[in-house]
Scaffold this motif. Structure first.
Motif, PDB file in Angstrom:
ATOM      1  N   ALA A 125       8.842  -6.732  -0.386  1.00 23.11           N
ATOM      2  CA  ALA A 125       7.990  -5.316  -1.150  1.00 23.11           C
ATOM      3  C   ALA A 125       9.557  -5.026  -1.679  1.00 23.11           C
ATOM      4  CB  ALA A 125       7.061  -4.678  -0.639  1.00 23.11           C
ATOM      5  N   LYS A 126       9.268  -4.001  -3.014  1.00 22.07           N
ATOM      6  CA  LYS A 126      10.200  -3.154  -3.676  1.00 22.07           C
ATOM      7  C   LYS A 126       9.567  -2.013  -3.485  1.00 22.07           C
ATOM      8  CE  LYS A 126      12.769  -7.072  -4.405  1.00 22.07           C
ATOM      9  NZ  LYS A 126      13.884  -6.586  -3.773  1.00 22.07           N
ATOM     10  N   ASP A 127      10.443  -0.822  -3.863  1.00 18.93           N
ATOM     11  CA  ASP A 127      10.121   0.029  -4.214  1.00 18.93           C
ATOM     12  C   ASP A 127       8.757   0.679  -5.323  1.00 18.93           C
ATOM     13  OD1 ASP A 127      12.431   1.065  -2.000  1.00 18.93           O
ATOM     14  OD2 ASP A 127      13.426   2.183  -3.339  1.00 18.93           O
ATOM     15  N   GLY A 128       7.710   1.237  -5.051  1.00 23.14           N
ATOM     16  CA  GLY A 128       6.910   1.675  -6.180  1.00 23.14           C
ATOM     17  C   GLY A 128       5.444   0.709  -6.289  1.00 23.14           C
ATOM     18  N   GLU A 129       5.843  -0.502  -5.252  1.00 19.10           N
ATOM     19  CA  GLU A 129       5.217  -1.137  -5.562  1.00 19.10           C
ATOM     20  C   GLU A 129       3.331  -0.833  -4.906  1.00 19.10           C
ATOM     21  OE1 GLU A 129       7.785  -5.199  -6.412  1.00 19.10           O
ATOM     22  OE2 GLU A 129       7.160  -4.979  -4.593  1.00 19.10           O
ATOM     23  N   THR A 130       2.371  -1.364  -5.222  1.00 19.22           N
ATOM     24  CA  THR A 130       1.053  -2.057  -4.782  1.00 19.22           C
ATOM     25  C   THR A 130       0.942  -2.833  -3.904  1.00 19.22           C
ATOM     26  OG1 THR A 130       0.291   0.023  -6.606  1.00 19.22           O
ATOM     27  CG2 THR A 130      -1.297  -1.449  -4.658  1.00 19.22           C
ATOM     28  N   VAL A 131       0.684  -2.944  -3.024  1.00 14.93           N
ATOM     29  CA  VAL A 131       0.209  -3.720  -1.987  1.00 14.93           C
ATOM     30  C   VAL A 131      -0.613  -3.381  -1.373  1.00 14.93           C
ATOM     31  CG1 VAL A 131       1.783  -4.986  -0.060  1.00 14.93           C
ATOM     32  CG2 VAL A 131       3.367  -4.082  -1.377  1.00 14.93           C
ATOM     33  N   LEU A 132      -1.705  -4.850  -0.551  1.00 12.32           N
ATOM     34  CA  LEU A 132      -2.601  -4.777   0.225  1.00 12.32           C
ATOM     35  C   LEU A 132      -2.148  -5.637   1.055  1.00 12.32           C
ATOM     36  CD1 LEU A 132      -5.569  -5.165   1.226  1.00 12.32           C
ATOM     37  CD2 LEU A 132      -5.608  -6.897  -0.471  1.00 12.32           C
ATOM     38  N   ASP A 133      -2.756  -5.345   2.722  1.00 13.94           N
ATOM     39  CA  ASP A 133      -2.248  -5.909   3.509  1.00 13.94           C
ATOM     40  C   ASP A 133      -4.197  -6.254   3.583  1.00 13.94           C
ATOM     41  OD1 ASP A 133      -1.702  -7.056   6.013  1.00 13.94           O
ATOM     42  OD2 ASP A 133      -0.335  -5.644   6.787  1.00 13.94           O
ATOM     43  N   MET A 134      -4.425  -8.131   3.946  1.00 13.92           N
ATOM     44  CA  MET A 134      -5.801  -7.626   3.932  1.00 13.92           C
ATOM     45  C   MET A 134      -5.905  -8.201   5.051  1.00 13.92           C
ATOM     46  SD  MET A 134      -7.687 -11.489   2.221  1.00 13.92           S
ATOM     47  CE  MET A 134      -7.621 -10.685   0.529  1.00 13.92           C
ATOM     48  N   CYS A 135      -5.893  -8.415   6.455  1.00 15.55           N
ATOM     49  CA  CYS A 135      -6.085  -8.213   7.581  1.00 15.55           C
ATOM     50  C   CYS A 135      -5.102  -7.920   8.170  1.00 15.55           C
ATOM     51  CB  CYS A 135      -6.477  -9.935   7.324  1.00 15.55           C
ATOM     52  SG  CYS A 135      -7.188 -11.115   7.114  1.00 15.55           S
ATOM     53  N   ALA A 136      -5.006  -6.498   8.381  1.00 12.77           N
ATOM     54  CA  ALA A 136      -3.730  -5.561   8.547  1.00 12.77           C
ATOM     55  C   ALA A 136      -3.687  -5.102  10.361  1.00 12.77           C
ATOM     56  CB  ALA A 136      -4.133  -4.675   8.438  1.00 12.77           C
ATOM     57  N   ALA A 137      -4.824  -5.285  10.946  1.00 11.31           N
ATOM     58  CA  ALA A 137      -4.863  -5.089  12.136  1.00 11.31           C
ATOM     59  C   ALA A 137      -4.123  -6.349  13.787  1.00 11.31           C
ATOM     60  CB  ALA A 137      -6.734  -5.163  12.783  1.00 11.31           C
ATOM     61  N   PRO A 138      -3.392  -5.863  14.126  1.00 16.52           N
ATOM     62  CA  PRO A 138      -3.683  -4.652  14.842  1.00 16.52           C
ATOM     63  C   PRO A 138      -2.469  -3.123  14.066  1.00 16.52           C
ATOM     64  CG  PRO A 138      -2.279  -5.783  16.297  1.00 16.52           C
ATOM     65  CD  PRO A 138      -2.334  -7.102  15.150  1.00 16.52           C
ATOM     66  N   GLY A 139      -1.233  -3.693  12.983  1.00 18.76           N
ATOM     67  CA  GLY A 139      -1.163  -3.468  12.611  1.00 18.76           C
ATOM     68  C   GLY A 139       0.560  -2.561  12.363  1.00 18.76           C
ATOM     69  N   GLY A 140       1.130  -3.929  13.130  1.00 17.76           N
ATOM     70  CA  GLY A 140       2.524  -4.269  13.170  1.00 17.76           C
ATOM     71  C   GLY A 140       3.205  -4.494  11.967  1.00 17.76           C
ATOM     72  N   LYS A 141       2.905  -5.749  10.687  1.00 13.70           N
ATOM     73  CA  LYS A 141       2.884  -5.905   9.482  1.00 13.70           C
ATOM     74  C   LYS A 141       3.156  -4.521   8.516  1.00 13.70           C
ATOM     75  CE  LYS A 141       2.373 -10.517  10.195  1.00 13.70           C
ATOM     76  NZ  LYS A 141       1.529 -10.834  11.589  1.00 13.70           N
ATOM     77  N   SER A 142       1.489  -3.888   8.804  1.00 12.01           N
ATOM     78  CA  SER A 142       1.902  -2.719   8.090  1.00 12.01           C
ATOM     79  C   SER A 142       2.923  -1.532   8.098  1.00 12.01           C
ATOM     80  CB  SER A 142       0.983  -2.263   8.228  1.00 12.01           C
ATOM     81  OG  SER A 142      -0.766  -2.856   7.875  1.00 12.01           O
ATOM     82  N   SER A 148      10.362  -0.656   5.176  1.00 10.73           N
ATOM     83  CA  SER A 148      10.261  -2.056   4.185  1.00 10.73           C
ATOM     84  C   SER A 148      11.038  -1.289   3.083  1.00 10.73           C
ATOM     85  CB  SER A 148      10.382  -3.401   4.466  1.00 10.73           C
ATOM     86  OG  SER A 148       8.765  -3.451   3.680  1.00 10.73           O
ATOM     87  N   ALA A 149      10.065  -0.188   2.340  1.00 11.10           N
ATOM     88  CA  ALA A 149      10.340  -0.086   0.933  1.00 11.10           C
ATOM     89  C   ALA A 149       9.449   1.225   0.568  1.00 11.10           C
ATOM     90  CB  ALA A 149      10.430  -1.023  -0.507  1.00 11.10           C
ATOM     91  N   SER A 150      10.168   2.105  -0.244  1.00  7.28           N
ATOM     92  CA  SER A 150       9.181   3.061  -0.846  1.00  7.28           C
ATOM     93  C   SER A 150       8.095   2.678  -1.431  1.00  7.28           C
ATOM     94  CB  SER A 150      10.355   3.911  -1.593  1.00  7.28           C
ATOM     95  OG  SER A 150      11.201   4.998  -0.406  1.00  7.28           O
ATOM     96  N   LEU A 151       7.549   2.448  -0.763  1.00  6.64           N
ATOM     97  CA  LEU A 151       6.110   1.510  -1.347  1.00  6.64           C
ATOM     98  C   LEU A 151       5.774   2.876  -2.392  1.00  6.64           C
ATOM     99  CD1 LEU A 151       3.886  -0.760   0.985  1.00  6.64           C
ATOM    100  CD2 LEU A 151       6.395  -0.692  -0.928  1.00  6.64           C
TER     101      LEU A 151
END
Length: 329
Positions: A125-142, A148-151
């Motif tokens: 992911a890059k700065d300014g991008e819009t990102v969807l974490d579709m199956c996000a729980a428990p939340g570590g990747k979120s 990782s970037a200024s989303l």
């Protein structure tokens, strides 16, 4: 101090699941399976990584980890995330003490299987991008995505109500109020998101529901395990539908990452193959550079179509973790 991964009580292996895995993975993994089997069935060999919270840095925690023999996960020359995401790993089994959730207090670090960061690195992911974490729980990747970037925006979705509450608690524990302006959560069926948010995201992560091999091996009841194995046959259809929805949610030129924590070919490469054979608006992205960049820390199964597969190994007990990347044409 490291905590023994087996804790106070010895975990009981479900013989029914192990027999099923022996039959399936001997065929799919061949000579790799005996070592993978040994690691999966012995929690005393399991390793745990520590992801530092860049929103609440602690030099004391970092010093403690270095004293205990931890080192930074190697990601040199791979991703713009390096230097931002600080994940400490060790070749020794055991678990660094976890921190309890306290309302209004930000945690200093997150415990995880180090291979679970690979989907985040792959998404890049890059700065300014819009990102969807579709199956996000428990939340570590979120949490990792946010650091990782200024989303521009991160939408964290989790359809299961209990897991959705778990996700919200995780975000509350790691993200300060001053950074929540770029964050939103929802409790929707991911299969609907392609219609509800069509062409809305630069990047999408689909960490799909799967037959989690580690947890399934330690199912306590045989009847429950039999039910899970039976339900396993329906998972590829669900995963394919989630992946199709994710593609619809992407803007043209956007990329998505599909990941699971299972060794199952039917839930990994076959799902990607199904999508590529049924759609003309996506293409597979080569991830061989990741296997080279992370070979020091992970053991990768050879010749995996459409992605990479981390297999548990002695001294590298991370995984299972399958990662595949697609681009919308």
């Amino acid at each position: 101090m490291l905590i023994h991964p087996m804790g106070r009580f010895k975990k009981q292996i479900c013989r029914f699941v192990l027999d099923y895995f022996d039959q399936t993975y001997t065929r799919e993994l061949g000579e790799l399976w005996p070592t993978v089997r040994e690691v999966l069935t012995e929690p005393g060999l399991w390793q745990y990584a520590v992801l530092l919270n860049s929103f609440h840095p602690s030099t004391e925690t970092e010093r403690n980890l270095l004293t205990l023999g931890y080192r930074l996960l190697s990601s040199d020359s791979f991703s713009s995330c390096r230097g931002i995401l600080k994940c400490y790993v060790t070749s020794r089994p055991g678990k660094y003490p976890s921190q309890r959730h306290q309302t209004g207090k930000i945690k200093e670090y997150y415990m995880l299987n180090a291979s679970s960061l690979l989907p985040v690195f792959a998404l890049d992911a890059k700065d300014g991008e819009t990102v969807l974490d579709m199956c996000a729980a428990p939340g570590g990747k979120s949490i990792a995505l946010l650091q990782s970037a200024s989303l521009g925006h991160l939408h964290c979705n989790e359809p299961d109500l209990h897991r959705h509450m778990w996700l919200r608690k995780t975000l509350e524990s790691f993200v300060p109020p001053s950074r929540t302006d770029v964050l939103s959560t929802s409790c929707l069926d991911g299969r609907l998101m392609g219609k509800l948010t069509a062409r809305s995201y630069d990047k999408v992560l689909v960490d799909a529901p799967c037959s989690n091999d580690r947890s399934w091996l330690f199912s306590s009841e045989t009847e429950s395990a039999k039910s899970r194995i039976s339900e396993r046959k329906a998972l590829p259809e669900l995963q394919t539908e989630l992946l199709g929805s994710a593609i619809n949610a992407l803007r043209p030129g956007g990329t998505l990452v599909y990941s699971t924590c299972t060794l199952s070919k039917a839930e990994n490469s076959d799902v990607i193959s199904n999508i590529l054979n049924s759609r003309t608006d996506v293409a597979s992205v080569d991830l061989s550079h990741m296997t080279r960049a992370f070979s020091q820390d992970f053991t990768f199964a050879p010749q995996i179509p459409y992605g990479l597969l981390v297999v548990p190994d002695k001294g590298k007990s991370w995984g299972p973790m399958f990662v595949s990347k697609l681009i919308k044409l």
